[in-house]
Enzyme design. Structure first.
Site, PDB file in Angstrom:
ATOM      1  N   GLY A 254       0.816  -1.203   0.000  1.00 28.96           N
ATOM      2  CA  GLY A 254       0.000   0.000   0.000  1.00 28.96           C
ATOM      3  C   GLY A 254       0.848   1.250   0.000  1.00 28.96           C
ATOM      4  N   GLN A 255       2.127   1.073   0.305  1.00 26.88           N
ATOM      5  CA  GLN A 255       3.014   2.235   0.398  1.00 26.88           C
ATOM      6  C   GLN A 255       3.375   2.787  -0.975  1.00 26.88           C
ATOM      7  OE1 GLN A 255       4.094  -0.718  -0.015  1.00 26.88           O
ATOM      8  NE2 GLN A 255       6.271  -1.029   0.136  1.00 26.88           N
TER       9      GLN A 255
ATOM     10  N   SER B 245       5.401   0.946  -3.482  1.00 31.23           N
ATOM     11  CA  SER B 245       6.715   0.558  -4.000  1.00 31.23           C
ATOM     12  C   SER B 245       6.656   0.237  -5.495  1.00 31.23           C
ATOM     13  CB  SER B 245       7.290  -0.620  -3.213  1.00 31.23           C
ATOM     14  OG  SER B 245       6.369  -1.681  -3.123  1.00 31.23           O
TER      15      SER B 245
ATOM     16  N   ARG C 190      12.855  -0.632   3.751  1.00 30.80           N
ATOM     17  CA  ARG C 190      13.957  -1.054   2.900  1.00 30.80           C
ATOM     18  C   ARG C 190      13.634  -1.185   1.409  1.00 30.80           C
ATOM     19  NH1 ARG C 190      13.557  -6.208   1.659  1.00 30.80           N
ATOM     20  NH2 ARG C 190      15.764  -6.526   1.245  1.00 30.80           N
ATOM     21  N   GLN C 191      12.345  -1.114   1.029  1.00 30.53           N
ATOM     22  CA  GLN C 191      12.065  -1.449  -0.370  1.00 30.53           C
ATOM     23  C   GLN C 191      12.507  -0.368  -1.366  1.00 30.53           C
ATOM     24  OE1 GLN C 191      11.893  -4.253  -1.269  1.00 30.53           O
ATOM     25  NE2 GLN C 191      10.544  -5.561  -0.049  1.00 30.53           N
TER      26      GLN C 191
ATOM     27  N   ALA D  35      18.237   8.179  -2.959  1.00 31.29           N
ATOM     28  CA  ALA D  35      17.086   8.007  -2.063  1.00 31.29           C
ATOM     29  C   ALA D  35      17.388   7.097  -0.885  1.00 31.29           C
ATOM     30  CB  ALA D  35      15.916   7.439  -2.839  1.00 31.29           C
TER      31      ALA D  35
ATOM     32  N   GLY E 163       9.354   5.105   5.322  1.00 28.82           N
ATOM     33  CA  GLY E 163       8.144   4.501   5.885  1.00 28.82           C
ATOM     34  C   GLY E 163       8.053   4.572   7.389  1.00 28.82           C
ATOM     35  N   GLU E 164       9.034   4.013   8.068  1.00 23.96           N
ATOM     36  CA  GLU E 164       8.986   4.016   9.528  1.00 23.96           C
ATOM     37  C   GLU E 164       9.366   5.367  10.142  1.00 23.96           C
ATOM     38  OE1 GLU E 164      10.162  -0.191  11.108  1.00 23.96           O
ATOM     39  OE2 GLU E 164      11.100   0.130   9.167  1.00 23.96           O
TER      40      GLU E 164
END
Lengths: 280, 333, 154, 421
Positions: free
Chosen positions: B47-48, B50, B89-90, B284, B288-289
């Site tokens: 959902g982020q 990637s 990490r993605q 980059a 996220g976290e």
């Protein structure tokens, strides 16, 4: 399970008698309890198709609200906004838009949760409840009805509510954990008459302080026939804290609620002042 | 009485599995006859977003639009292992793997094109806006798809498989010394709150969030991560708590385990700082976290600023705040 | 079992259902309208929001019988790739979609708001969406998207 | 570097399907002839299972199968250690799966699950990690550790004695964080079936399909090449879909019944079937010199791992490594512990150990600033990491450390607001 959709109150009462079913108002509580199998009715009598139960109208003496009026309908009613503003305020914050579109004032009483949002305003406004059963129709003060156990005898249908047109000023405030979809942790409704700077006939009702919403006689007594000013407000706060203390005893929530009710009372009175155009 | 305060919170976050664990992402790439391309990777888009990031990376390298790239992910029969969609990490890891893979597939095409254009080195060839051609010579260019088609007829296959591994070493078990994570992300947030001293209720009015992202590969998604993180941070600071009684969850429902609603969210202003991380794709690093970390501190510090009480246990419920206020009053006599 | 009639996304259905079934199950299991999601089953999250007779409801709290003779709009009836609803277009353009599980319910709540109030204030938008939980976006871009959709409608 | 597509606000391709309600989440896929799986979970936090009686359940028409621990070929899974049973015969937390029912409809399966009688020998349970870590308390996982302390990481840097000697102000405080749920909106769901190749296909929402494949293959005794995990749309994760929830159970049901299996958690089941954020107790003592520079920090961090290890070692490691905050402190002593209890197991959640310590170190910064008479912004500016800074683990930060730039961006707002009376 049988499912009925009567078209009239009489039909509903007859079905209730013959089927031993239970009445379905909006369903937001009942459907959940059925899902959890806490209630497994023999029959459901859906009141949604009885036009007269949906009405909100003004008569000579009363504002009359049918039991199937939803919180959205009440919350959008100009009549209620102007003449029963505490109820109108409660309708704005109850549940969420979806819940308000479905939940009804009759269902709110029938389910009678301690935190029911609609009941404190109705109590403060001196509302009469209209009930009907196989034995006929009767009207009684909501405050008395809420003192009864069980609340309603089987087969009794809540027809609606009659709010006497006495209290032109009323306010409401609710304390929830978040800004929407919040169950009331405390709610306060205040109604009063204002004669110049003097208040008369004060009625204060509390929600989520005990098993059911209730009207406080002692607050009515202490706060009536006084000047409506800051010291009245402070007196009200100290008194209502005492009422909460007495009502909750040593329940786990008591230490918090008996303090926090001060802010809720203050806000309820502030909303009353705004509604009454006293703060301009 | 309602009192306002403002609080600041800073945080840092080492991304990736860390501690020397092989933090590897892989990607397969194929450039098709018409110049479009497919990226295969094991990374799950939870959902982020990637998948969009990978499409953008591949498109950038091939001079295409993001919508020209098919990104197919997280089907174990089809895609290579790219590690978990966690640890922020993605974008960094799998982004690097995709970048390497695209460049590898592209390199054959560049060599082929250099010959076609009689250019002595593939360095002189560029892919731009759907064309492939000689750098600095707009007259010598060709539609990318035509060149790929030609290359394929001549036996070239523009496919690739690549992996990328993050750098990390285990820490010493007795001293904790070592370089466990790379890279680290940084950020700070300011929260403005209003505390009702009678009910203990806290309302977050505004959050300003500034985060270090190395390079914002997609600013919309960066802003989305920040707003989502801030909101989870507010829930963590003020609302959310699993109530346990002898190991039994007493509130396993959304009516009793409360997360923020649209009305609980303040005005959020999201900003980012772009200082390239040399090891990241286009500089980059992940966000996220880190996006949710400073919020809790900013809110708790703002409560102190507003009413002078220090809440040390989460969540900062109205009960705790009223109790702290009462204790403070007692102390002052 | 009982027979109910309803119009879903402009199509009339006559269905035999168990009266205890929820509208949500009728939509998903009988009609295959899987865009309506179940997130909590207790009317809290709004993922199962549909428009019933012009009002948004949580279809997990509505019984099939209550939907008898009603007009229902689900996400499948709102727009499509050829002609997306302005709310859907704005959600995509603004970046209001992350995991997407809350999205159908959000879109329906937003559409219903704009149908009734084409120029809502920020506060009205917030209230209209307050019965739809989202765990990913922090609501920020969702609120902006609804605002954009309203502005484009001007 | 000048880029065109990278750095642009390119639209997400997946968002179209999502706004039209077309996107398939795992609850939205079905196969003809599928059965429905429901899990029976333990109401006890610590118990041995003496007997499971499924007679009444099997009498119900439409019940295909009831599975218990004995039916699992290799009954374990886990991200770091395989210390978690697929179906438990020994219960370590409320919510451990103890039996699984397959039925023709979801209703039948739920009804059957309620009819299963499980006899438990209830064992003493422990819920407080600081109690649990005492050496005399029996370990929950003797195969992993001889006590309930799953992990201890000490970090030692500089000299505490020197550090405290230089400290003009010291603040000491205990901080506590709570159990938190990921509360992703889409409850777990799986569709599992054997395909025409005889391969086990599992369609689900996960954070890591390849990990799931390995765990399913291990538990069922399949080759990796014979298990396909196909990820459908994931309705939020935040760390809560790292560990296995229903995937292996669904595959096992499909294997035993040779029929497609559908499983869907209710919200309540979801709360019980995934990990939680670690609650932590953090004892902090931080010292600064008059000039506002941090000189010493001591921290003890105790994290409640709950009943299974999941990612606890990595989480508490991350807590320790990040315990100083983004600040240079020359003298540091940190001890971080992950401790087993009979609480729900804890694992990955957004922030992964660094979301707890931020409460502690940032509260300490404000408390120190107050004591020093400088602003919260100032104390951070004086201590924040820069390129070349050395962390508590002795790591040199070699590039891209722009916290000062972040603070510079936030400063105007912060200063303005502070000055407002």
């Amino acid at each position: 399970m049988k499912y009925y959709q009567p078209q009239s109150v009489n039909e509903a009462i007859e079905i209730a008698y013959s089927s031993q079913g239970i009445f379905l108002a909006g369903g937001t509580d009942l459907v959940l309890q059925m899902q959890k199998r806490k209630i497994q009715p023999k029959a459901l009598i859906d009141l949604g198709r009885i036009p007269e139960l949906h009405e909100i109208k003004e008569t000579k003496e009363y504002i009359e609200i049918g039991s199937m009026a939803t919180f959205s309908e009440m919350g959008k009613s100009k009549l209620i906004a102007e003449k029963a503003s505490s109820l109108w305020l409660a309708c704005q914050t109850m549940g969420s838009p979806q819940i308000r579109n479905q939940a009804t004032i009759g269902g709110n009483l029938g389910n009678c949760s301690p935190a029911a949002d609609g009941l404190p305003p109705l109590l403060a406004l001196g509302t009469e409840a209209v009930l009907i059963s196989g034995e006929g129709e009767k009207q009684m003060p909501l405050a008395d009805l809420l003192g009864q156990t069980p609340l309603l005898s089987p087969g009794t249908l809540i027809v609606g509510f009659k709010i006497p047109k006495i209290h032109l000023l009323s306010g409401f405030a609710k304390l929830g954990r978040r800004e929407a979809l919040a169950i009331a942790r405390l709610s306060v409704a205040v109604a009063l008459e204002l004669d110049g700077s003097k208040v008369g006939n004060v009625r204060v009702a509390l929600g989520a302080v005990g098993r059911r919403a209730f009207l406080s006689d002692s607050l009515a007594h202490v706060l009536s026939q006084r000047e409506f000013n800051e010291s009245w407000l402070e007196l009200g706060i100290s008194q209502i804290q005492g009422v909460v203390r007495a009502a909750l005893g040593d329940r786990a929530s008591a230490p918090y609620k008996r303090v926090a009710v001060a802010g809720v009372f203050r806000e309820a009175v502030a909303s009353l002042r705004r509604q009454g155009g006293l703060d301009k | 009485m309602k009192k306002r305060g403002i609080g600041l919170g800073c945080a840092w976050y080492g991304t990736g599995y860390g501690n020397g664990f092989p933090d590897v992402s892989s990607a397969f790439v194929e450039i098709h006859d018409d110049g479009s391309a497919t990226v295969l990777t094991g990374a799950v888009d939870v959902g982020q977003g990637s998948n969009s990031i990978f499409a953008q990376i591949a498109a950038e390298e091939l001079g295409l639009r993001a919508e020209d790239i098919c990104v197919n992910t997280a089907d174990t029969d089809v895609t290579p292992d790219s590690g978990t969609s966690a640890a922020t990490r993605q974008t960094y890891n799998t982004g690097n793997a995709v970048l390497k893979a695209v460049r590898q597939a592209k390199s054959r095409l560049l060599i082929y094109a250099a010959r076609e254009f009689s250019c002595p080195t593939p360095e002189g060839i560029e892919l731009k806006s759907g064309y492939i051609g000689v750098k600095g010579d707009p007259s010598r260019r060709m539609i990318l798809g035509d060149m790929v088609f030609k290359a394929r007829l001549n036996g070239e296959r523009l496919i690739s498989a690549e992996s990328s591994t993050a750098r990390s070493t285990p820490v010493d078990l007795t001293t904790g010394q070592g370089a466990p994570y790379w890279p680290y992300s940084f950020g700070c947030q300011a929260a403005e709150v209003e505390v009702d001293t009678e009910t203990g209720k806290v309302k977050v009015l505004k959050v300003i969030a500034v985060h270090d992202v190395g390079k914002a590969l997609n600013p919309t998604q960066v802003e989305g991560q920040i707003a989502g993180g801030v909101t989870q941070g507010i829930g963590y600071a003020l609302l959310e708590e699993l109530e346990l009684q002898k190991g039994m969850i007493k509130n396993p429902a959304f009516s009793s385990y409360l997360i923020p609603t649209a009305l609980d969210v303040p005005k959020i202003e999201a900003y980012f700082v772009e200082e390239a991380e040399e090891s990241g794709p286009y500089g980059a690093k992940g966000l996220g976290e880190p996006a949710m970390l400073p919020t809790v501190a900013a809110v708790i510090n703002a409560i102190d600023d507003a009413v002078g009480v220090r809440i040390t246990s989460l969540p900062a419920t109205p009960e705790k705040i009223l109790q702290a206020l009462a204790e403070k009053k007692e102390e002052l006599g | 079992m009982m027979v109910i009639e309803c119009i879903v996304n402009d199509k009339k259905y006559v269905l035999e259902v168990d009266p205890q079934e929820r509208l949500l199950d009728v939509l998903r299991n009988h009609l295959g309208l899987l865009g309506t999601k179940e997130g909590c089953g207790e009317g809290e999250c709004g993922a199962c929001t549909v428009i019933l007779d012009g009002k948004t409801v949580n279809s997990c709290l509505v019984l099939a019988g209550q939907a008898h003779n009603s007009v229902i709009t689900t996400i499948e009836g709102v727009g499509n790739r050829q002609s997306p609803h302005p709310v859907q277009k704005a959600f995509v353009e603004v970046g209001a979609v992350q995991c997407g599980f809350c999205t159908p319910g959000m879109v329906l709540s937003a559409k219903n708001l704009l149908d009734k109030n084409p120029h809502p204030s920020d506060e009205e938008i917030g209230v209209a969406l307050s019965g739809n939980l989202c765990r990913c976006t922090g609501y920020d871009k969702i609120l902006r998207a609804v605002k954009l959709a309203a502005e484009e409608g001007k | 570097m000048k880029t065109e597509v990278v750095g642009s606000r390119a639209l997400r391709e997946d968002s179209w399907g999502k706004v039209f309600g077309q996107t398939k989440f795992p609850a939205d896929v079905n196969l003809p002839n599928q059965i429905y799986g429901v899990v029976v979970r333990s109401p006890h936090p610590h118990a041995r299972i003496l007997n499971i009686n499924s007679e009444e359940a099997m009498k119900l028409e439409g019940v295909a199968v009831v599975l218990t621990a004995n039916d699992v070929p290799h009954n374990s899974h886990g991200v770091l250690f395989r210390d978690q049973p697929v179906i438990a015969d020994y219960v370590r937390m409320v919510g451990d799966p103890v039996a699984v029912v397959g039925g023709e409809t979801m209703e039948i399966a739920r009804e059957a699950a309620e009819r299963i009688r499980v006899d438990y020998e209830i064992l003493p349970a422990i819920f407080d990690p600081e109690e649990a870590m005492k050496p005399e308390v029996p370990p929950l996982h003797p195969e992993l550790q001889s006590t309930n302390v799953l992990y201890h990481l000490p970090i030692r840097r500089g000299s505490m004695e020197e550090g405290w000697a230089k400290a003009d102000v010291v603040v000491e405080q205990v901080y506590k964080t709570q159990h938190v749920d990921h509360a992703f909106l889409q409850p777990e769901a799986v569709l599992a079936y054997l395909d025409e190749r005889g391969h086990m296909v599992v369609q689900t929402a996960t954070q890591y399909a390849h990990y799931d494949r390995g765990e399913i293959a291990h538990a069922l005794g399949f080759r990796y090449s014979q298990v396909q995990v196909k990820t459908l749309a994931v309705g939020g994760a935040f760390g809560g879909r790292e560990d296995i929830s229903l995937q292996i159970i669904a595959a096992l049901l499909a294997l035993k019944t040779q029929r497609p299996v559908k499983m869907e958690n209710t919200r309540e089941e979801s709360f019980y079937s995934h990990s939680k954020r670690h609650p932590m107790t953090m004892y902090y003592k931080t010292g600064a010199a008059k000039d506002g520079k941090l000189v010493a920090m001591q921290a003890k961090i105790i994290g409640d791992a709950g009943a299974y290890s999941s990612w606890s070692i990595n989480v508490l490691r991350k807590s320790a490594v990040h315990a100083t905050g983004p600040y240079e402190i020359p003298n540091v002593e940190i001890d971080s512990f992950a401790v087993f209890t009979n609480n729900p197991y804890t694992g990955a959640m957004r922030g992964f150990g660094a979301a707890q310590t931020v409460l502690a170190y940032e509260s300490q910064m404000d408390l120190l600033a107050k004591k020093l008479g400088i602003s919260p912004l100032e104390i951070r500016l004086r201590n924040c990491f820069q390129v070349g800074s050395i962390t508590a683990t002795g790591q040199e930060l070699t590039s891209s450390v722009p916290l000062d730039q972040c603070l510079a961006k936030i400063a105007p707002y912060f200063r303005r607001e502070v000055e407002t009376p």
